[in-house]
Scaffold this active site. Sequence first.
Site, PDB file in Angstrom:
ATOM      1  N   PHE A 170     -49.385 -23.641   0.247  1.00 36.17           N
ATOM      2  CA  PHE A 170     -50.507 -22.821   0.704  1.00 36.17           C
ATOM      3  C   PHE A 170     -50.323 -22.508   2.181  1.00 36.17           C
ATOM      4  O   PHE A 170     -50.203 -23.417   3.004  1.00 36.17           O
ATOM      5  CB  PHE A 170     -51.853 -23.518   0.480  1.00 36.17           C
ATOM      6  CG  PHE A 170     -53.007 -22.611   0.854  1.00 36.17           C
ATOM      7  CD1 PHE A 170     -53.405 -21.584   0.008  1.00 36.17           C
ATOM      8  CD2 PHE A 170     -53.661 -22.759   2.069  1.00 36.17           C
ATOM      9  CE1 PHE A 170     -54.430 -20.713   0.365  1.00 36.17           C
ATOM     10  CE2 PHE A 170     -54.689 -21.900   2.427  1.00 36.17           C
ATOM     11  CZ  PHE A 170     -55.082 -20.879   1.576  1.00 36.17           C
ATOM     12  N   ASP A 176     -45.480 -25.830   8.438  1.00 39.49           N
ATOM     13  CA  ASP A 176     -46.909 -25.529   8.439  1.00 39.49           C
ATOM     14  C   ASP A 176     -47.664 -26.862   8.484  1.00 39.49           C
ATOM     15  O   ASP A 176     -47.798 -27.547   7.474  1.00 39.49           O
ATOM     16  CB  ASP A 176     -47.256 -24.734   7.177  1.00 39.49           C
ATOM     17  CG  ASP A 176     -48.740 -24.396   7.080  1.00 39.49           C
ATOM     18  OD1 ASP A 176     -49.545 -24.997   7.823  1.00 39.49           O
ATOM     19  OD2 ASP A 176     -49.097 -23.538   6.250  1.00 39.49           O
ATOM     20  N   LYS A 231     -56.383 -26.662  11.576  1.00 40.49           N
ATOM     21  CA  LYS A 231     -57.600 -27.322  11.105  1.00 40.49           C
ATOM     22  C   LYS A 231     -58.216 -28.324  12.079  1.00 40.49           C
ATOM     23  O   LYS A 231     -59.353 -28.161  12.487  1.00 40.49           O
ATOM     24  CB  LYS A 231     -57.331 -27.966   9.738  1.00 40.49           C
ATOM     25  CG  LYS A 231     -57.167 -26.898   8.651  1.00 40.49           C
ATOM     26  CD  LYS A 231     -57.167 -27.462   7.258  1.00 40.49           C
ATOM     27  CE  LYS A 231     -57.431 -26.388   6.208  1.00 40.49           C
ATOM     28  NZ  LYS A 231     -56.231 -25.779   5.620  1.00 40.49           N
TER      29      LYS A 231
HETATM   30  C1  LIG Z   1     -55.881 -24.392   5.331  1.00 43.56           C
HETATM   31  C2  LIG Z   1     -54.437 -24.081   5.413  1.00 43.56           C
HETATM   32  C3  LIG Z   1     -53.977 -22.825   5.845  1.00 43.56           C
HETATM   33  C4  LIG Z   1     -54.906 -21.662   6.122  1.00 43.56           C
HETATM   34  O1  LIG Z   1     -55.762 -21.901   7.173  1.00 43.56           O
HETATM   35  P1  LIG Z   1     -57.035 -20.928   7.381  1.00 43.56           P
HETATM   36  O2  LIG Z   1     -57.644 -21.440   8.645  1.00 43.56           O
HETATM   37  O3  LIG Z   1     -57.900 -21.101   6.182  1.00 43.56           O
HETATM   38  O4  LIG Z   1     -56.510 -19.556   7.499  1.00 43.56           O
HETATM   39  C5  LIG Z   1     -52.615 -22.635   5.996  1.00 43.56           C
HETATM   40  N1  LIG Z   1     -51.750 -23.624   5.720  1.00 43.56           N
HETATM   41  C6  LIG Z   1     -52.146 -24.837   5.294  1.00 43.56           C
HETATM   42  C7  LIG Z   1     -51.130 -25.886   5.036  1.00 43.56           C
HETATM   43  C8  LIG Z   1     -53.506 -25.105   5.107  1.00 43.56           C
HETATM   44  O5  LIG Z   1     -53.894 -26.295   4.646  1.00 43.56           O
END
Ligand SMILES: *Cc1c(COP(=O)(O)O)cnc(C)c1O
Length: 401
Positions: A143, A228, A258
């Site tokens: 994701f 990421d 986050k």
């Molecule tokens: C939550 C998340 C995203 C996206 O972040 P948003 O602030 O919702 O755009 C991207 N990569 C990972 C691994 C995530 O957990």
Amino acid sequence: MNYDDLWKLDHEHVMQTYGRQPVAFVRGDGARLWDSEGKEYLDFLSGLATVSLGHAHPEVADAIADQARTLLHVSNLYLNDQQPKLAERLDLLLTSATGTAGQVFFANSGAESNECAIKLARRHGQANGGPERFHVVSAYNSFHGRTLTTLAATGQPQKQETFQPLPTGFRQVEFADIDALRAAMDERVCAVLLEPVQGEGGVQAAPPGYLEAVRALCDEREALLVLDEVQTGLGRTGKWFGFEHSGDVRPDIVTMAKALGNGMPIGACWARRDVAAAFKPGDHATTFGGQPLAARAALTVLDVMERENAPGRAEQRGKQLMQELAAIPEVVDVRGLGLLVAAELAEGIAAASVASACLGAGLVVNAVTPTSLRFAPPLLVTEAEIDRGVAILREVVRGVA
Ligand SMILES: *Cc1c(COP(=O)(O)O)cnc(C)c1O
């Protein structure tokens, strides 16, 4: 306003893109939340691994209030006095984790941080390998966000289907399969994009040796390694960054978001200095990114995290949580790192039903797959709160089973 009134307003005026749980939160304190009807909850999700220092953290709240009274925003046409300080702090953390100094671009979310990473990787790839070198390889079940480009990188065909055509130059391989990755690495690939622990994909950590092998492969094929760390970064896994659980990984680009603002929207894309140099003035920009308010909040978050040893706390409480979860008879497997944990439930128990029953019983968790629950309590959660949360789950699961 009570829940029913809020629900009506939402259904009338908010685009219905979410399948929400039937609760409206109005107040928080540490690991506790209160809803519109005054009911108290223990929060083991932290706004999706975001509110790492807990709700309404007094120091963060004071910093935000003070900065709001001082200067909120000036745009990136000018320097402000918070953004460079935050960049230095993040760069110090990443320099010590990777052994290489870098530079940071500030965004407002995880997706935007990844968007920056992808643009930078393409720019770097084309500058060094020619116009065809712009492809990005990521993993199935990953994701990376919901913008069109990060959706193209997100290895979940069911999320992509309705938005075809997506930007080109993206392909996915099985996570943790180095041979599959090797087969996908032709001379068009500018970057490999991976999560050290697939969070939304069900809390699946990279197996030992995998990220090291990816690093070596990227070196061999002249591709960048982009990690990421939007969910795993900043202490969540028991170390500052998820990749620090592996050996020699040295990512070229790392994205975060986050936990960085403890709920203030802010994201960051860090890159090794020579990679960052592929961006020229005018190549990338954002109105809000790195504004004084968000940057000041994030600076305070890092202060508190360092002082309280948030990664160490996450490691300790994570061990406790995993042990206690494993002792629940209906839990067949527990996985994760630090305080990013999933519990696999015995056959026939639907995780969504358990999550909603937990909500009823005053515990906030989510069903990260149809058969498993995700736990991401604040990193400063206490030993007693872990005991209490697991006790609630134990009762709920017995009732649902
Ligand atoms: C939550 C998340 C995203 C996206 O972040 P948003 O602030 O919702 O755009 C991207 N990569 C990972 C691994 C995530 O957990």
